[in-house]
Design a protein around this motif. Structure first.
Motif, PDB file in Angstrom:
ATOM      1  N   ARG A  22       0.835  -1.204   0.000  1.00  0.00           N
ATOM      2  CA  ARG A  22       0.000   0.000   0.000  1.00  0.00           C
ATOM      3  C   ARG A  22       0.872   1.257   0.000  1.00  0.00           C
ATOM      4  NH1 ARG A  22      -3.799  -0.540   5.061  1.00  0.00           N
ATOM      5  NH2 ARG A  22      -1.788  -1.043   6.015  1.00  0.00           N
ATOM      6  N   ASP A  23       0.310   2.335  -0.540  1.00  0.00           N
ATOM      7  CA  ASP A  23       1.040   3.602  -0.537  1.00  0.00           C
ATOM      8  C   ASP A  23       0.025   4.735  -0.454  1.00  0.00           C
ATOM      9  OD1 ASP A  23       3.104   5.362  -0.540  1.00  0.00           O
ATOM     10  OD2 ASP A  23       3.745   5.000  -2.610  1.00  0.00           O
ATOM     11  N   TRP A  24       0.482   5.873   0.043  1.00  0.00           N
ATOM     12  CA  TRP A  24      -0.380   7.048   0.124  1.00  0.00           C
ATOM     13  C   TRP A  24      -0.573   7.664  -1.260  1.00  0.00           C
ATOM     14  CZ3 TRP A  24      -2.679   7.416   4.626  1.00  0.00           C
ATOM     15  CH2 TRP A  24      -2.012   7.075   5.811  1.00  0.00           C
ATOM     16  N   THR A  25      -1.767   8.181  -1.520  1.00  0.00           N
ATOM     17  CA  THR A  25      -1.955   8.998  -2.724  1.00  0.00           C
ATOM     18  C   THR A  25      -1.565  10.439  -2.413  1.00  0.00           C
ATOM     19  OG1 THR A  25      -4.269   9.408  -2.111  1.00  0.00           O
ATOM     20  CG2 THR A  25      -3.808   7.559  -3.623  1.00  0.00           C
ATOM     21  N   ASP A  26      -1.780  10.855  -1.151  1.00  0.00           N
ATOM     22  CA  ASP A  26      -1.374  12.187  -0.700  1.00  0.00           C
ATOM     23  C   ASP A  26      -1.100  12.106   0.798  1.00  0.00           C
ATOM     24  OD1 ASP A  26      -1.162  14.882   0.132  1.00  0.00           O
ATOM     25  OD2 ASP A  26      -2.370  15.533  -1.581  1.00  0.00           O
ATOM     26  N   MET A  27       0.167  11.873   1.165  1.00  0.00           N
ATOM     27  CA  MET A  27       0.528  11.674   2.565  1.00  0.00           C
ATOM     28  C   MET A  27       0.254  12.924   3.399  1.00  0.00           C
ATOM     29  SD  MET A  27       4.153  10.458   4.239  1.00  0.00           S
ATOM     30  CE  MET A  27       4.880  12.101   4.158  1.00  0.00           C
ATOM     31  N   ASP A  28       0.548  14.117   2.851  1.00  0.00           N
ATOM     32  CA  ASP A  28       0.357  15.350   3.616  1.00  0.00           C
ATOM     33  C   ASP A  28      -1.106  15.535   4.018  1.00  0.00           C
ATOM     34  OD1 ASP A  28       3.027  15.955   3.469  1.00  0.00           O
ATOM     35  OD2 ASP A  28       2.828  17.161   1.654  1.00  0.00           O
ATOM     36  N   LYS A  29      -2.016  15.285   3.075  1.00  0.00           N
ATOM     37  CA  LYS A  29      -3.445  15.433   3.392  1.00  0.00           C
ATOM     38  C   LYS A  29      -3.905  14.376   4.385  1.00  0.00           C
ATOM     39  CE  LYS A  29      -4.999  17.774  -0.826  1.00  0.00           C
ATOM     40  NZ  LYS A  29      -5.903  17.700  -2.017  1.00  0.00           N
ATOM     41  N   ALA A  30      -3.367  13.157   4.236  1.00  0.00           N
ATOM     42  CA  ALA A  30      -3.738  12.084   5.152  1.00  0.00           C
ATOM     43  C   ALA A  30      -3.297  12.417   6.571  1.00  0.00           C
ATOM     44  CB  ALA A  30      -3.114  10.769   4.688  1.00  0.00           C
ATOM     45  N   PHE A  31      -2.063  12.886   6.722  1.00  0.00           N
ATOM     46  CA  PHE A  31      -1.543  13.231   8.044  1.00  0.00           C
ATOM     47  C   PHE A  31      -2.299  14.418   8.635  1.00  0.00           C
ATOM     48  CE2 PHE A  31       2.947  11.241   8.474  1.00  0.00           C
ATOM     49  CZ  PHE A  31       2.442  10.027   8.048  1.00  0.00           C
ATOM     50  N   ASP A  32      -2.675  15.368   7.785  1.00  0.00           N
ATOM     51  CA  ASP A  32      -3.415  16.542   8.255  1.00  0.00           C
ATOM     52  C   ASP A  32      -4.768  16.121   8.808  1.00  0.00           C
ATOM     53  OD1 ASP A  32      -3.753  19.463   8.482  1.00  0.00           O
ATOM     54  OD2 ASP A  32      -5.309  19.173   6.967  1.00  0.00           O
ATOM     55  N   THR A  33      -5.402  15.171   8.107  1.00  0.00           N
ATOM     56  CA  THR A  33      -6.698  14.667   8.563  1.00  0.00           C
ATOM     57  C   THR A  33      -6.570  13.966   9.908  1.00  0.00           C
ATOM     58  OG1 THR A  33      -7.436  14.364   6.286  1.00  0.00           O
ATOM     59  CG2 THR A  33      -8.612  13.119   7.977  1.00  0.00           C
ATOM     60  N   LEU A  34      -5.490  13.162  10.050  1.00  0.00           N
ATOM     61  CA  LEU A  34      -5.274  12.430  11.299  1.00  0.00           C
ATOM     62  C   LEU A  34      -4.989  13.368  12.467  1.00  0.00           C
ATOM     63  CD1 LEU A  34      -3.136   9.448   9.942  1.00  0.00           C
ATOM     64  CD2 LEU A  34      -5.447   9.310  10.895  1.00  0.00           C
ATOM     65  N   THR A  35      -4.165  14.384  12.230  1.00  0.00           N
ATOM     66  CA  THR A  35      -3.841  15.317  13.322  1.00  0.00           C
ATOM     67  C   THR A  35      -5.066  16.126  13.737  1.00  0.00           C
ATOM     68  OG1 THR A  35      -3.037  16.902  11.663  1.00  0.00           O
ATOM     69  CG2 THR A  35      -1.400  15.525  12.736  1.00  0.00           C
ATOM     70  N   LYS A  36      -5.899  16.470  12.763  1.00  0.00           N
ATOM     71  CA  LYS A  36      -7.136  17.186  13.112  1.00  0.00           C
ATOM     72  C   LYS A  36      -8.079  16.288  13.892  1.00  0.00           C
ATOM     73  CE  LYS A  36      -7.096  20.470   9.263  1.00  0.00           C
ATOM     74  NZ  LYS A  36      -7.735  20.875   7.991  1.00  0.00           N
ATOM     75  N   GLY A  37      -7.916  14.972  13.724  1.00  0.00           N
ATOM     76  CA  GLY A  37      -8.746  14.021  14.457  1.00  0.00           C
ATOM     77  C   GLY A  37      -8.204  13.679  15.830  1.00  0.00           C
ATOM     78  N   GLY A  38      -7.080  14.316  16.204  1.00  0.00           N
ATOM     79  CA  GLY A  38      -6.549  14.134  17.547  1.00  0.00           C
ATOM     80  C   GLY A  38      -5.309  13.273  17.650  1.00  0.00           C
ATOM     81  N   ILE A  39      -4.762  12.820  16.511  1.00  0.00           N
ATOM     82  CA  ILE A  39      -3.533  12.017  16.548  1.00  0.00           C
ATOM     83  C   ILE A  39      -2.336  12.958  16.659  1.00  0.00           C
ATOM     84  CG2 ILE A  39      -2.105  10.364  15.302  1.00  0.00           C
ATOM     85  CD1 ILE A  39      -4.734   9.225  16.276  1.00  0.00           C
ATOM     86  N   ALA A  40      -1.464  12.703  17.663  1.00  0.00           N
ATOM     87  CA  ALA A  40      -0.290  13.560  17.868  1.00  0.00           C
ATOM     88  C   ALA A  40       0.727  13.321  16.757  1.00  0.00           C
ATOM     89  CB  ALA A  40       0.333  13.275  19.234  1.00  0.00           C
ATOM     90  N   GLU A  41       0.995  14.335  15.948  1.00  0.00           N
ATOM     91  CA  GLU A  41       1.860  14.194  14.780  1.00  0.00           C
ATOM     92  C   GLU A  41       3.292  13.843  15.160  1.00  0.00           C
ATOM     93  OE1 GLU A  41       3.151  16.679  10.756  1.00  0.00           O
ATOM     94  OE2 GLU A  41       1.915  17.622  12.304  1.00  0.00           O
ATOM     95  N   ASP A  42       3.908  14.613  16.059  1.00  0.00           N
ATOM     96  CA  ASP A  42       5.316  14.404  16.411  1.00  0.00           C
ATOM     97  C   ASP A  42       5.531  13.076  17.126  1.00  0.00           C
ATOM     98  OD1 ASP A  42       5.927  16.781  15.272  1.00  0.00           O
ATOM     99  OD2 ASP A  42       5.890  17.925  17.148  1.00  0.00           O
TER     100      ASP A  42
END
Length: 397
Positions: A312-332
């Motif tokens: 599997r691979d991301w189609t857009d990793m930046d957008k995926a990570f942005d969605t996760l962080t907005k959902g409460g996942i700690a990015e760092d």
């Protein structure tokens, strides 16, 4: 003309190690396309950079600093570019400088010179990286960018360099009283990458007479096949060559084992290793060839091509990570892993000299695992310096 666009003769100098000893191979591989690889493309680009630097050193009036900088900046846009090429090509240039300065007078210099050795090999030609002539000495220098210790190239008896030297001699013998031939291989990515050899002109001409006889067989596709690790390594027909298949099948499936003692001797062990060096490579080449046949829709009885394990691979990793962080996942803490670069990666970023000056005192050399190589290898033999248990302890669980 760029290095990648060079013409290639049927009996090329770079392939001489093959067609000189396995004369039918030149015609046998004709139907197969000449492919390239990432390593080859990287080597081609490094050769272009090396040529620019040598040209700037010897012909600075016609090819000055401004032209050199512009040409290098253009090369940096090429896909295979690596910053470390600047340092390695500088080592090549330094070697040529040293050779030239050691000569009794200013030498004649030819860079990337097309040489014609058709007096010995039908339609034979090639491109010599650097030719220096001073007095009665003809010096041919070849740049190699390979980095594998097993791929170290020796200057002594090197047929590619010898053919270049023959071509250069035929070109310049009217102008210079050439009596001695010097040949050098410069492989800056290896610690022992400089190899030199010198011979009198008559020895070179003797090789030329030998090459002429072998070339007459090769051009007609005649002579005896000589399958082996070196002759088969870059042959385009290696996957389907019957002579190689018969040779390796006999080695791998010998039918006289019952007639021999139950244990092999050290002498037999060495002999089996030498003779069987190509068997594994042959099976790999055979698998590659069969896979191509299957993918082309041809039948190889008992075998088929299937899709390997996917990933599997991301189609857009930046957008995926942005969605996760907005959902409460700690990015760092969760999405990124912080780890140091390897020693080699740091040296590549900093540069060899600055790295050594700044942190060289914190670097220690750790010996590698013992490896079995042929006796002709230039590295010194080791005995009882480390036990097998110590060498492979990191593999033990």
């Amino acid at each position: 003309m760029g290095h990648a666009e060079r013409d290639h003769a049927l009996l090329s100098a770079s392939g001489a190690h093959r067609w000189l000893y396995c004369t039918p191979s030149a015609r046998l591989e004709e139907p197969f396309p000449d492919t390239t690889s990432e390593a080859a493309e990287e080597g081609t680009l490094a050769h272009e950079l090396a040529e620019l630097k040598v040209r700037n050193y010897f012909y600075s009036v016609e090819f000055g600093k401004r032209k050199l900088t512009a040409a290098i900046n253009k090369l940096k846009k090429e896909k295979p570019w690596q910053d470390e090429m600047m340092g390695y090509t500088e080592e090549y240039l330094d070697y040529i400088k040293g050779v030239a300065l050691a000569m009794k007078s200013t030498p004649y210099v030819a860079i990337e010179k097309r040489v014609d050795f058709s007096a010995y090999v039908p339609d034979g030609f090639g491109t010599a990286d650097c030719i220096l002539i001073c007095g009665n000495v003809l010096h041919v220098i070849d740049f190699k960018y390979g980095k594998s210790p097993n791929g170290r190239v020796e200057a002594e008896g090197n047929p590619q360099l010898a053919l270049y030297a023959l071509g250069a001699y035929e070109m310049y013998k009217i102008l210079y009283p050439i009596e001695n031939i010097r040949m050098s291989i410069v492989q800056p990515r290896l610690s022992d990458g400089i190899s030199e050899w010198e011979c009198p002109l008559e020895e070179l001409l003797s090789f030329g007479r030998y090459a002429k006889g072998r070339a007459e067989l090769a051009i007609k596709g005649e002579g005896e096949y000589a399958p082996g690790p070196k002759t088969c390594q870059y042959c385009r027909a290696r996957g389907q060559c019957r002579a190689r298949a018969d040779h390796d099948v006999k080695l791998a499936f010998s039918d006289n084992l019952g007639k021999l003692p139950p244990f092999i001797s050290s002498e037999e062990m060495g002999d089996y290793l030498r003779k069987g060096a190509d068997v594994t490579k042959w099976l790999g080449d055979l698998q590659d060839c069969a896979l191509k046949e299957c993918l082309a829709g041809k039948e190889v009885p008992g075998w088929k091509a299937v899709e390997g394990r996917g990933s599997r691979d991301w189609t857009d990793m930046d957008k995926a990570f942005d969605t996760l962080t907005k959902g409460g996942i700690a990015e760092d803490a969760v999405l990124w892993e912080r780890k140091p670069l390897t020693l080699a990666q740091v040296e590549k970023v900093v540069g060899k000299k600055d790295f050594a000056d700044a942190v060289g005192e914190y670097v220690v050399w750790k010996p590698g695992k013992p490896a079995l190589v042929e006796a002709s290898d230039k590295r010194p033999a080791i005995t009882n310096k480390v036990t097998a248990a110590e060498a492979f302890k990191e593999d033990q669980v």
